[in-house]
Design a protein around this motif. Structure first.
Motif, PDB file in Angstrom:
ATOM      1  N   TYR A  76      -0.776  -2.043 -11.687  1.00 47.80           N
ATOM      2  CA  TYR A  76      -0.961  -2.672 -10.380  1.00 47.80           C
ATOM      3  C   TYR A  76      -1.307  -4.151 -10.518  1.00 47.80           C
ATOM      4  N   ILE A  77      -2.080  -4.480 -11.510  1.00 47.88           N
ATOM      5  CA  ILE A  77      -2.438  -5.879 -11.734  1.00 47.88           C
ATOM      6  C   ILE A  77      -1.189  -6.685 -12.071  1.00 47.88           C
ATOM      7  N   TYR A  78      -0.337  -6.133 -12.920  1.00 46.99           N
ATOM      8  CA  TYR A  78       0.849  -6.852 -13.368  1.00 46.99           C
ATOM      9  C   TYR A  78       1.969  -6.895 -12.326  1.00 46.99           C
ATOM     10  N   THR A  79       2.008  -5.935 -11.422  1.00 53.84           N
ATOM     11  CA  THR A  79       3.112  -5.883 -10.458  1.00 53.84           C
ATOM     12  C   THR A  79       2.684  -6.214  -9.034  1.00 53.84           C
ATOM     13  N   MET A  80       1.652  -5.576  -8.552  1.00 56.36           N
ATOM     14  CA  MET A  80       1.290  -5.717  -7.143  1.00 56.36           C
ATOM     15  C   MET A  80       0.615  -7.048  -6.808  1.00 56.36           C
ATOM     16  N   VAL A  81      -0.186  -7.564  -7.702  1.00 54.38           N
ATOM     17  CA  VAL A  81      -0.852  -8.846  -7.425  1.00 54.38           C
ATOM     18  C   VAL A  81       0.175  -9.979  -7.304  1.00 54.38           C
ATOM     19  N   PRO A  82       1.124 -10.106  -8.247  1.00 54.71           N
ATOM     20  CA  PRO A  82       2.141 -11.148  -8.047  1.00 54.71           C
ATOM     21  C   PRO A  82       2.970 -10.939  -6.774  1.00 54.71           C
ATOM     22  N   LEU A  83       3.302  -9.676  -6.479  1.00 61.49           N
ATOM     23  CA  LEU A  83       4.048  -9.404  -5.250  1.00 61.49           C
ATOM     24  C   LEU A  83       3.233  -9.769  -4.003  1.00 61.49           C
ATOM     25  N   ALA A  84       1.929  -9.513  -4.059  1.00 60.00           N
ATOM     26  CA  ALA A  84       1.064  -9.833  -2.923  1.00 60.00           C
ATOM     27  C   ALA A  84       0.935 -11.339  -2.710  1.00 60.00           C
ATOM     28  N   ILE A  85       1.212 -12.108  -3.717  1.00 60.20           N
ATOM     29  CA  ILE A  85       1.175 -13.572  -3.586  1.00 60.20           C
ATOM     30  C   ILE A  85       2.545 -14.124  -3.207  1.00 60.20           C
ATOM     31  N   ILE A  86       3.583 -13.643  -3.871  1.00 58.87           N
ATOM     32  CA  ILE A  86       4.919 -14.211  -3.690  1.00 58.87           C
ATOM     33  C   ILE A  86       5.570 -13.793  -2.370  1.00 58.87           C
ATOM     34  N   LEU A  87       5.495 -12.517  -2.010  1.00 61.40           N
ATOM     35  CA  LEU A  87       6.179 -12.040  -0.802  1.00 61.40           C
ATOM     36  C   LEU A  87       5.741 -12.746   0.482  1.00 61.40           C
ATOM     37  N   PRO A  88       4.442 -12.912   0.754  1.00 57.66           N
ATOM     38  CA  PRO A  88       4.082 -13.639   1.978  1.00 57.66           C
ATOM     39  C   PRO A  88       4.571 -15.086   1.975  1.00 57.66           C
ATOM     40  N   LEU A  89       4.545 -15.723   0.813  1.00 59.09           N
ATOM     41  CA  LEU A  89       5.019 -17.108   0.738  1.00 59.09           C
ATOM     42  C   LEU A  89       6.519 -17.210   1.021  1.00 59.09           C
ATOM     43  N   LEU A  90       7.269 -16.198   0.599  1.00 54.88           N
ATOM     44  CA  LEU A  90       8.704 -16.179   0.883  1.00 54.88           C
ATOM     45  C   LEU A  90       8.995 -15.902   2.360  1.00 54.88           C
ATOM     46  N   MET A  91       8.139 -15.093   2.988  1.00 54.72           N
ATOM     47  CA  MET A  91       8.357 -14.682   4.371  1.00 54.72           C
ATOM     48  C   MET A  91       7.878 -15.702   5.408  1.00 54.72           C
ATOM     49  N   GLU A 128       1.490   6.526  -7.029  1.00 51.62           N
ATOM     50  CA  GLU A 128       0.411   7.427  -7.446  1.00 51.62           C
ATOM     51  C   GLU A 128       0.807   8.887  -7.288  1.00 51.62           C
ATOM     52  N   MET A 129       1.579   9.190  -6.253  1.00 49.60           N
ATOM     53  CA  MET A 129       1.956  10.585  -6.016  1.00 49.60           C
ATOM     54  C   MET A 129       3.087  11.039  -6.935  1.00 49.60           C
ATOM     55  N   VAL A 130       3.949  10.131  -7.346  1.00 46.80           N
ATOM     56  CA  VAL A 130       5.119  10.505  -8.133  1.00 46.80           C
ATOM     57  C   VAL A 130       4.849  10.404  -9.634  1.00 46.80           C
ATOM     58  N   TRP A 131       4.176   9.352 -10.071  1.00 46.30           N
ATOM     59  CA  TRP A 131       3.941   9.127 -11.495  1.00 46.30           C
ATOM     60  C   TRP A 131       2.457   8.989 -11.781  1.00 46.30           C
ATOM     61  N   ARG A 132       2.146   9.080 -13.046  1.00 42.71           N
ATOM     62  CA  ARG A 132       0.794   8.776 -13.495  1.00 42.71           C
ATOM     63  C   ARG A 132       0.811   7.297 -13.894  1.00 42.71           C
ATOM     64  N   VAL A 133       0.179   6.456 -13.074  1.00 44.65           N
ATOM     65  CA  VAL A 133       0.271   5.006 -13.246  1.00 44.65           C
ATOM     66  C   VAL A 133      -1.029   4.475 -13.839  1.00 44.65           C
ATOM     67  N   HIS A 134      -0.874   3.675 -14.869  1.00 46.91           N
ATOM     68  CA  HIS A 134      -2.036   3.013 -15.464  1.00 46.91           C
ATOM     69  C   HIS A 134      -2.505   1.921 -14.490  1.00 46.91           C
ATOM     70  N   VAL A 189       0.842  -1.204   0.000  1.00 48.55           N
ATOM     71  CA  VAL A 189       0.000   0.000   0.000  1.00 48.55           C
ATOM     72  C   VAL A 189       0.873   1.249   0.000  1.00 48.55           C
ATOM     73  N   GLY A 190       1.939   1.234   0.778  1.00 52.03           N
ATOM     74  CA  GLY A 190       2.868   2.374   0.767  1.00 52.03           C
ATOM     75  C   GLY A 190       3.501   2.569  -0.591  1.00 52.03           C
ATOM     76  N   LEU A 191       3.874   1.469  -1.239  1.00 53.45           N
ATOM     77  CA  LEU A 191       4.457   1.549  -2.573  1.00 53.45           C
ATOM     78  C   LEU A 191       3.441   2.069  -3.588  1.00 53.45           C
ATOM     79  N   MET A 192       2.213   1.599  -3.503  1.00 54.63           N
ATOM     80  CA  MET A 192       1.169   2.071  -4.425  1.00 54.63           C
ATOM     81  C   MET A 192       0.875   3.552  -4.216  1.00 54.63           C
ATOM     82  N   LEU A 193       0.806   3.999  -2.979  1.00 57.70           N
ATOM     83  CA  LEU A 193       0.573   5.422  -2.712  1.00 57.70           C
ATOM     84  C   LEU A 193       1.721   6.274  -3.246  1.00 57.70           C
ATOM     85  N   HIS A 194       2.943   5.798  -3.045  1.00 59.27           N
ATOM     86  CA  HIS A 194       4.096   6.532  -3.547  1.00 59.27           C
ATOM     87  C   HIS A 194       4.070   6.616  -5.072  1.00 59.27           C
TER      88      HIS A 194
END
Length: 138
Positions: free
Chosen positions: A90-105, A80-86, A73-78
């Motif tokens: 988020y679908i291509y980057t944040m969803v895979p990260l939301a699945i992979i990072l907890p499994l790694l941790m 949005e504030m810095v760039w104009r993001v399509h 969420v912090g990364l997504m907010l950042h």
């Protein structure tokens, strides 16, 4: 009623959690804590410490979701504030990260929690005060 613990019997919470976070035995730091991805071994192969008393249950996933959620969420907010993001970004980057990072941790978090329980002598990790209702591991 309080129980006095001798100096030789003191267990360092920080060291136990660190060793557990490295997926090692919280007592000796040598033996492996897990026999599979999230399956805690019955005993340490190096020192013989019993692990089957642990009750990590649902805490590791909650911690992993909490940490990853705040980071993403912090990364997504950042972004949005810095760039104009399509939105598809988020679908291509944040969803895979939301699945992979907890499994790694998860293994490290679960190991740290088992280490915490061992250091605080919770759930049967104290041989002098075992729950008589809890059967020995078969």
């Amino acid at each position: 009623m309080s129980v006095e613990i001798g100096v030789a019997d003191k267990r360092s919470v920080g060291d136990a959690m660190w060793k557990g976070g490295l997926c090692r035995c919280p007592k000796c730091g040598e033996g492996k804590l897990f026999r599979a991805y999230l399956k805690v071994d019955r005993t340490c192969s190096a020192c013989g410490e019993e692990f089957f008393h642990h009750r990590a249950d649902d805490l590791p996933p909650y911690v992993a979701i909490f940490v990853v959620g705040h980071v993403l969420v912090g990364l997504m907010l950042h972004m949005e504030m810095v760039w104009r993001v399509h939105p598809m970004t988020y679908i291509y980057t944040m969803v895979p990260l939301a699945i992979i990072l907890p499994l790694l941790m998860l293994p490290s978090i679960k190991g740290a929690i088992v280490g915490l329980q061992w250091a605080l002598r919770m759930h049967g990790f104290d041989p002098d005060h075992r729950d008589p209702a809890q059967p020995e591991y078969p």
